[in-house]
Design an enzyme around this catalytic site. Structure first.
Site, PDB file in Angstrom:
ATOM      1  N   TYR A 112       0.811  -1.089  -0.155  1.00 11.92           N
ATOM      2  CA  TYR A 112      -0.169  -0.109  -0.027  1.00 11.92           C
ATOM      3  C   TYR A 112       0.710   1.192   0.166  1.00 11.92           C
ATOM      4  O   TYR A 112       1.929   1.378   0.706  1.00 11.92           O
ATOM      5  CB  TYR A 112      -0.913  -0.079   1.241  1.00 11.92           C
ATOM      6  CG  TYR A 112      -2.053   1.033   1.069  1.00 11.92           C
ATOM      7  CD1 TYR A 112      -2.880   0.827   0.067  1.00 11.92           C
ATOM      8  CD2 TYR A 112      -1.939   2.236   1.788  1.00 11.92           C
ATOM      9  CE1 TYR A 112      -4.047   1.748   0.035  1.00 11.92           C
ATOM     10  CE2 TYR A 112      -3.258   3.261   1.674  1.00 11.92           C
ATOM     11  CZ  TYR A 112      -4.102   2.986   0.836  1.00 11.92           C
ATOM     12  OH  TYR A 112      -5.103   3.664   0.510  1.00 11.92           O
ATOM     13  N   HIS A 142       8.088  18.067   2.560  1.00 17.02           N
ATOM     14  CA  HIS A 142       6.952  17.665   2.257  1.00 17.02           C
ATOM     15  C   HIS A 142       5.933  18.828   2.407  1.00 17.02           C
ATOM     16  O   HIS A 142       5.252  19.270   3.023  1.00 17.02           O
ATOM     17  CB  HIS A 142       6.387  16.881   3.650  1.00 17.02           C
ATOM     18  CG  HIS A 142       5.234  16.102   3.858  1.00 17.02           C
ATOM     19  ND1 HIS A 142       4.755  15.781   4.852  1.00 17.02           N
ATOM     20  CD2 HIS A 142       4.598  15.695   2.779  1.00 17.02           C
ATOM     21  CE1 HIS A 142       3.374  14.997   4.399  1.00 17.02           C
ATOM     22  NE2 HIS A 142       3.304  15.022   3.270  1.00 17.02           N
ATOM     23  N   SER A 185       0.254  15.059   6.921  1.00 17.66           N
ATOM     24  CA  SER A 185      -0.355  14.294   6.025  1.00 17.66           C
ATOM     25  C   SER A 185      -2.035  14.446   6.324  1.00 17.66           C
ATOM     26  O   SER A 185      -2.212  14.651   7.448  1.00 17.66           O
ATOM     27  CB  SER A 185      -0.116  12.831   6.381  1.00 17.66           C
ATOM     28  OG  SER A 185       1.152  12.525   6.238  1.00 17.66           O
ATOM     29  N   CYS A 233      -3.957  16.937   5.906  1.00 15.39           N
ATOM     30  CA  CYS A 233      -4.614  18.202   6.439  1.00 15.39           C
ATOM     31  C   CYS A 233      -4.954  19.207   5.314  1.00 15.39           C
ATOM     32  O   CYS A 233      -5.117  20.395   5.493  1.00 15.39           O
ATOM     33  CB  CYS A 233      -3.422  19.082   7.109  1.00 15.39           C
ATOM     34  SG  CYS A 233      -2.888  18.707   8.816  1.00 15.39           S
TER      35      CYS A 233
HETATM   36  C1  OXD Z   1       0.849  10.849   2.099  1.00 20.01           C
HETATM   37  C2  OXD Z   1       1.043  11.172   3.377  1.00 20.01           C
HETATM   38  O1  OXD Z   1       0.449   9.964   1.643  1.00 20.01           O
HETATM   39  O2  OXD Z   1       1.556  12.257   3.680  1.00 20.01           O
HETATM   40  O3  OXD Z   1       0.837  11.963   1.328  1.00 20.01           O
HETATM   41  O4  OXD Z   1       0.674  10.417   4.022  1.00 20.01           O
HETATM   42 MN    MN Z   2       2.245  13.590   2.256  1.00 19.07          MN
END
Ligand code: OXD
Ligand code: MN
Length: 654
Positions: free
Chosen positions: A266, A295, A317, A319
């Site tokens: 996954y 990120h 993540s 948000c």
């Molecule tokens: C994503 C995460 O899948 O930050 O982008 O979890």
């Molecule tokens: Mn992400």
């Protein structure tokens, strides 16, 4: 094709994984070639011309084929034809099915035990522990990065990888993060026994034969992935989704630029270009080479006057990074175009400006909550050529998830949930898993920026940090300096999300939105940010936003979504030097009353939305000190500590 019975015999631990942990020496080519051919043994090449591959790639493939013992090797070319054949195969097998309401959209359900990133089983492997983690206070577990010793990795690999692809095909995926051959781009090669991964990598990265040409003399990131279920399979495979949840391991070897992932098919666990390469390994490369792997989304915002500004934003993540990246402005005359929704690679150019590329080629977005109301551009993007995982399906062949109730034509339609159960809107339970996802090609986004594939990237003027903060944190504030911005990023917090194995609504620390993706010692990472500032560089201004503040009735104080353009308007005016629209507070500069355009919004409780409550921030200052002392300790760079001390003093005046 018949399976060579030799390949199915249990593989004895011959230390092959240990051997694979050593760098192969650069022997004379003919010796290597002989070794390569011996290692390849009986494993047939099912597709592609092995002999045309660069020697270093041949070695990598042969070494890993010897270890994992697949029944054949398939060298991907990333073509549509190849994808169509794989899709047909997966449909026949029952793993994938077509969503009939669209063109070339497919749905897939995982084993319910394999639904999210598994942070507790994600490791960074370095000789020196403190290259990976900080000197935390005695007895305190580091939350940024998990360290594993190389010897322990060898043991873990030896107990998993030998023979793990028996009876399966090993796909070789050549991919580029960033436009192929671009100056900021990097190449990876992923070996995997999951054809779902092949199809998803093709959406999420650039997979094609040009990658071999671009490889030239440069090195590549070695990505090794197996679902961890060799054939013959001894347990029941659920939803035709082979995996091995009890044995999941995601390990990174930053100095060797190598990733080993086992047991999960996954998302971020298996699409190794994304979090593993583009953040954890790339942040190491970036430190060594003087750039940043973050990120962050990247967006281009054009004001009514026609001037465009590029902004990068880091949120933890789930948000709403994808929503912000594709925002549809509610203010007239504004235009937003998306460059990327999750990851930014950024490097200062000769002109002193910070340039960003989106290393990915697709969006792997959280499905629930995505609708024409919240993100019409994402909805338009995934109308074709997309893969949906763990969403629900209607009897009309449409996708469905929480948030689409108002948009679905037939409200009484039969729905099959992500668990395969019959369900109707309004019934108890949920239709889609909260971390269900769409994977859609970025170039299908109607507002994709014309320069989104510019190899040089786009110039970033502002960096925004943010999180889900129900209490205490104003809608927007500007930090006082690069150093104060770095400190503010290091204090980032947000409510837990379903993107990983956490549950509940506790507010968690997520420094720089990188907690799950930290590639090395967080103190050194902060120092790297600080070191990037030089006199000749134009440092972006750093902001903090919070779309999620709630009032005493638990109601959001800010409408969010398209109305966030009003906040961006304020940011851009600040970039332009409008001093009078800001009011200094102990945590930074908040908007002066009335300086955000609220026209047409109805009632907004400005005072509550922008307030910097004394009690909250005094307590926060203590909590931050405890957090940084315990978690970063002696690794905390002095300038960040000075910012912490100064802010703590300032909040006492509130
Ligand atoms: C994503 C995460 O899948 O930050 O982008 O979890
Ligand atoms: Mn992400």
């Amino acid at each position: 094709m018949s399976v060579d019975p030799n390949l199915l015999t249990p593989y004895k631990n011959t230390g092959a994984a240990n051997a694979s942990l050593r760098q192969i020496s650069e022997d004379a080519f003919y010796v290597v070639n002989e070794v390569v051919m011996k290692r390849l043994g009986h494993v047939p090449i099912l597709k592609g011309d092995f002999h045309l591959l660069p020697a270093k790639v041949q070695r990598f493939i042969a070494e890993k084929a010897e270890l994992m013992r697949p029944r054949g090797i398939f060298i991907c070319d990333g073509s549509q034809h190849e994808a169509d054949e794989l899709i047909d195969k997966l449909i026949e097998r029952g793993m994938l099915s077509k969503l009939e309401a669209y063109e070339n959209n497919y749905i897939c359900r995982t084993d319910p035990k394999d639904v999210a990133r598994v942070e507790s089983k994600t490791w960074m492997v370095t000789k020196n522990k403190y290259d990976t983690v900080t000197h935390t206070k005695e007895g305190v577990e580091p939350i940024m990065g998990h360290w594993l010793a190389p010897e322990d990795l060898a043991t873990e690999l030896d107990s998993r990888f030998p023979g793990c692809m028996a009876g399966r095909i090993m796909y070789v995926i050549p991919f580029s993060m960033g436009p192929v051959g671009g100056p900021l781009s990097k190449i990876g090669i992923q070996l995997t026994d999951s054809n779902y991964v092949v199809l998803s990598m093709r959406i999420m990265t650039r997979v094609n034969n040009d990658v071999w040409d671009a490889l030239g003399n440069q090195d590549f990131v070695r990505c090794i992935h197996s679902v961890g279920l060799p054939r013959p399979v001894k347990q029941r495979v659920i939803n035709h989704w082979p995996c091995n949840p009890e044995r999941v391991l995601i390990a990174h070897r930053p100095p060797e630029r190598e990733i080993w992932s086992f047991g999960s098919g996954y998302g971020g666990n298996s699409l190794l270009g994304k979090k593993c390469f583009a953040l954890r390994i790339a942040s190491n490369i970036a430190k060594d080479e003087g750039w940043m792997a973050e990120h962050m989304l990247i967006m281009g915002v054009t004001r009514p006057c026609g001037r465009e500004h590029f902004i990068a934003a880091a949120f933890p993540s789930a948000c709403g990074k994808t929503n912000l990246a594709m925002l549809e402005p509610t203010l007239p005359g504004w235009k937003v175009r998306c460059v990327g929704d999750d990851i930014a690679w950024m490097k200062f150019g000769e002109d002193g400006r910070l340039y960003a590329i989106n290393p990915e080629a697709g969006f792997f977005g959280v499905a629930p909550g995505t609708s024409n109301k919240t993100n019409p551009m994402a909805v338009a993007t995934f109308q074709k050529n997309s893969i949906f995982t763990n969403v629900a399906e209607t009897a009309n062949g449409e996708y469905f998830w929480e948030g689409l109730e108002d948009e679905i034509a037939d409200k009484n339609v039969d729905i099959t949930t992500w668990l395969g159960e019959k369900w109707h809107i309004g019934e108890p339970g949920v239709a889609a898993h909260p971390n269900s996802r769409f994977a859609a090609p970025a170039n299908q986004c109607p507002i994709i920026h014309p320069d989104w594939e510019s190899p040089q990237g786009v110039p970033i003027e502002a960096i925004i940090f943010g999180g889900r903060r129900p209490q205490g944190v104003p809608l927007i504030y500007e930090t006082n300096s690069w150093e104060h911005g770095v400190f503010t990023g290091s204090c980032l917090k947000s409510e837990a999300t379903a993107a990983a194995e956490f549950t509940g609504k506790t507010v968690m620390h997520d420094p720089m939105a990188m907690r799950p993706f930290m590639g090395y010692n967080f103190g050194k990472y902060l120092q790297h940010w600080l070191d990037l500032k030089t006199d000749s560089r134009k440092m972006p201004k750093i902001y903090h936003v919070n779309w999620f503040r709630k009032d005493s009735n638990n109601k959001f104080l800010w409408p969010g979504f398209g109305d966030n353009i009003r906040v961006i308007d304020w940011i851009i005016r600040r970039l332009d030097g409008e001093q009078e629209i800001g009011v200094e507070t102990p945590i930074g500069t908040v908007p002066a009353k009335g300086s955000i355009n609220l026209e047409g919004l109805g009632e907004v409780n400005w005072d509550e939305l922008m307030s910097v409550p004394a009690d909250y921030w005094k307590q926060d200052a203590q909590e931050i000190r405890k957090f940084l002392d315990e978690q970063v300790g002696e690794d905390l760079p002095e300038p960040v500590r000075a910012e912490m001390d100064a802010q703590e003093k300032r909040v006492q005046t509130l």
